[in-house]
Structure formats: C-alpha cells, structure tokens
Design a protein around this motif. Structure first.
Motif, PDB file in Angstrom:
ATOM      1  N   GLY A  40       0.614  -2.300   8.648  1.00  0.00           N
ATOM      2  CA  GLY A  40       0.063  -2.792   7.205  1.00  0.00           C
ATOM      3  C   GLY A  40       0.752  -3.963   6.590  1.00  0.00           C
ATOM      4  N   ARG A  41       0.353  -4.145   5.481  1.00  0.00           N
ATOM      5  CA  ARG A  41       1.415  -5.422   4.623  1.00  0.00           C
ATOM      6  C   ARG A  41       2.827  -4.975   4.690  1.00  0.00           C
ATOM      7  N   SER A  42       3.816  -5.932   4.570  1.00  0.00           N
ATOM      8  CA  SER A  42       4.964  -5.463   4.585  1.00  0.00           C
ATOM      9  C   SER A  42       5.632  -7.087   3.959  1.00  0.00           C
ATOM     10  N   GLU A  43       6.769  -6.751   3.465  1.00  0.00           N
ATOM     11  CA  GLU A  43       7.431  -7.839   2.994  1.00  0.00           C
ATOM     12  C   GLU A  43       8.971  -7.580   3.054  1.00  0.00           C
ATOM     13  N   THR A  50      10.583 -11.010   7.770  1.00  0.00           N
ATOM     14  CA  THR A  50       9.406  -9.960   7.806  1.00  0.00           C
ATOM     15  C   THR A  50       9.125  -9.947   9.268  1.00  0.00           C
ATOM     16  N   GLN A  52       6.083  -8.989  12.394  1.00  0.00           N
ATOM     17  CA  GLN A  52       4.830  -9.058  12.548  1.00  0.00           C
ATOM     18  C   GLN A  52       4.369  -7.607  12.143  1.00  0.00           C
ATOM     19  N   ARG A  53       5.036  -6.569  12.716  1.00  0.00           N
ATOM     20  CA  ARG A  53       4.221  -5.098  12.449  1.00  0.00           C
ATOM     21  C   ARG A  53       5.802  -4.249  12.389  1.00  0.00           C
TER      22      ARG A  53
END
Length: 97
Positions: A40-43, A50, A52-53
């Motif tokens: 999911g979204r991450s930062e 960050t 990709q996964r």
C-alpha cells in the motif's frame, strides 16, 4: 509470542515478479502467516528512500516465521524473485502485552 516479517522490495521486472507473488502466499498460509500490510501507500520519513513495496506478515511465533522462510515451498517461490527484485526481509519477534 507473535513474530513479523518486515520486507522492503524494489522490483525491476514486474511481469516476472508475478511468478513470485503468485506462489509465495501459499507458503505464508501453510505457516499461519497473515498479511498486515502489502504494497500500500508508504513514505520514508527517515533512512533510505521509500521502497516500491513494503510488506508486513504476522505469524503466531518466531519459530513459525523462520520455518516459513526456510521452507522448501517458500524458497521455491523466492527463486522466482531472484534477479527481478531486490528484497530486504527481517524477521522480528513481537512484544508481550
């Protein structure tokens, strides 16, 4: 005590990486693994860029988490990731309470 796989993955060939993502969940399930986070979204707010996964998988015990990683079933799935992704996988024991 529960344990967690924490994985950060950068994929270079998404099409070939599908071979891994189609096979690996069966190994997780066989050892009682449950996805808590999966791409999911991450930062990144500290440290490296960050990935990709990012993936977090919960297991009922540290021993189960390690057994899953070292199992033939997971290692066969993992062989499809070689050369098409860079992964960092850490297995960490949870805290009581």
């Amino acid at each position: 005590m529960k344990a967690y796989w924490i994985a950060h993955v950068d994929v270079t060939d998404p099409q070939q990486y599908l071979q891994y993502t189609q096979r690996a969940p069966a190994a997780f399930q066989a050892f009682g693994g449950r996805f808590l986070a999966r791409g999911g979204r991450s930062e990144a707010v500290e440290g490296r860029d960050t990935p990709q996964r990012s993936v977090v998988i919960e297991f009922d015990s540290y021993e189960q988490a390690l057994a899953c990683y070292h199992s033939d079933q997971y290692q066969q799935a993992c062989s499809h990731r070689q050369g098409v992704a860079r992964a960092e996988v850490i297995i960490v024991e949870g805290v009581e309470g």
